[in-house]
Write a protein that holds these residues in place. Structure first.
Motif, PDB file in Angstrom:
ATOM      1  N   CYS A 197      -1.023   5.771   4.391  1.00 25.24           N
ATOM      2  CA  CYS A 197      -2.467   5.707   4.122  1.00 25.24           C
ATOM      3  C   CYS A 197      -3.295   5.128   5.269  1.00 25.24           C
ATOM      4  O   CYS A 197      -4.516   5.282   5.283  1.00 25.24           O
ATOM      5  N   SER A 257       3.611   2.469   5.339  1.00 25.55           N
ATOM      6  CA  SER A 257       2.180   2.577   5.029  1.00 25.55           C
ATOM      7  C   SER A 257       1.370   3.254   6.130  1.00 25.55           C
ATOM      8  O   SER A 257       0.213   3.607   5.919  1.00 25.55           O
ATOM      9  N   SER A 266       0.512   6.296   8.998  1.00 20.92           N
ATOM     10  CA  SER A 266       0.706   7.721   9.242  1.00 20.92           C
ATOM     11  C   SER A 266       1.675   7.889  10.407  1.00 20.92           C
ATOM     12  O   SER A 266       1.887   6.957  11.198  1.00 20.92           O
ATOM     13  N   PHE A 307       0.844  -1.195   0.000  1.00 22.38           N
ATOM     14  CA  PHE A 307       0.000   0.000   0.000  1.00 22.38           C
ATOM     15  C   PHE A 307       0.880   1.246   0.000  1.00 22.38           C
ATOM     16  O   PHE A 307       2.038   1.216   0.428  1.00 22.38           O
ATOM     17  N   ARG A 308       0.299   2.351  -0.449  1.00 24.05           N
ATOM     18  CA  ARG A 308       1.067   3.587  -0.556  1.00 24.05           C
ATOM     19  C   ARG A 308       1.414   4.132   0.836  1.00 24.05           C
ATOM     20  O   ARG A 308       0.799   3.765   1.836  1.00 24.05           O
TER      21      ARG A 308
END
Length: 261
Positions: A98, A135, A137, A94-95
């Motif tokens: 996110c 991935s 925060s 995943f980016r």
């Protein structure tokens, strides 16, 4: 036949109940902001049992699992979360930044297994934690309920997590109970913070394996930090005992260079 079916039903119900309890505990340890819906990653989501608990608590979720058959069951159960077929040992796909948090119930210990010749547990753990850190925060946490076989596995997990940039430790609930004892790896991305209180004890310090950085762990074991003055002096002394040519100790031994040249 009926008794056997009843036994299977009770066993299944008990598994669902335990899964739900452990997921609820993971949510508590995440310390998410109250009255807000977060996007969470469920690692090793299986049939979506943990995801259902996340939904009931008002959160959105995406689950990843290596088993396509388990994900098929999750689809049949009409879970609301997104589902991704992925091997966590190959990284979190995943980016960056996110997710507001991540949970995992009884999954991470599978990374210790080498199911293929190409599987290296240390490299797979490193890949997993590095991509997971990316991935999340920068105020997020990740909580893993798991079953370590020994202290070596505990140390390997924490070491690889630290290398990836995490802080945190292991919280052990009900440490004196053979059945209720549970291990939770609590990881933080936003710097050092106090670990949550373990359940079933009034002595948190003895039941939380804390770490902040790799050097601190080495200090606990009584070994000097690599490349420190004490480490260099010990190494030079070993060379002298082995009869090897060694430069004499001076006031400059172990002094770090400024790096300006």
């Amino acid at each position: 036949m009926m008794k056997r079916l009843e036994s299977i039903h009770k066993s299944t119900s008990r598994i669902i109940e335990i899964q739900g309890q452990m997921t609820e505990r993971c949510l508590e340890l995440l310390l998410l902001p109250e009255d807000s819906s977060c996007l969470l990653l469920d690692i090793g989501c299986g049939s979506g049992l943990s995801g259902t608990v996340l939904e009931e608590n008002g959160h959105m979720w995406i689950g990843m699992d290596i088993s396509s058959s388990m994900l098929d069951v999750a689809v049949e159960r009409d879970t609301e979360g997104g589902l991704v077929l992925a091997d966590m040992g190959e990284g979190v796909p995943f980016r960056a930044g996110c997710f507001d948090g991540a949970v995992s119930v009884s999954a991470i210990q599978w990374l210790f297994n080498a199911d293929k010749k190409t599987h290296n547990p240390v490299k797979r753990l490193n890949k997993f934690f590095t991509t997971l850190y990316s991935s999340l925060s920068r105020s997020a946490r990740a909580v893993f309920q798991f079953y370590p076989e020994n202290e070596k596995q505990l140390e390997l997990l924490t070491t690889q997590a630290m290398k990836a940039g995490f802080y945190g430790g292991v919280v052990i609930d009900y440490p004196n109970s053979a059945k209720a004892k549970k291990f939770f790896l609590v990881l933080m991305t936003g710097g050092v913070g106090p670990l949550p209180q373990a359940l079933g004890t009034e002595e948190p310090d003895s039941l939380q394996v804390k770490y902040a950085k790799r050097e601190a762990t080495k200090g606990i074991r009584g070994k000097p930090i690599k490349n420190s003055k004490d480490w260099i002096l010990e190494k030079k002394e070993r060379r002298r005992k082995q009869g090897k040519i060694t430069k004499p100790d001076t006031k400059y031994t172990g002094r770090k260079r400024s790096g300006r040249f």
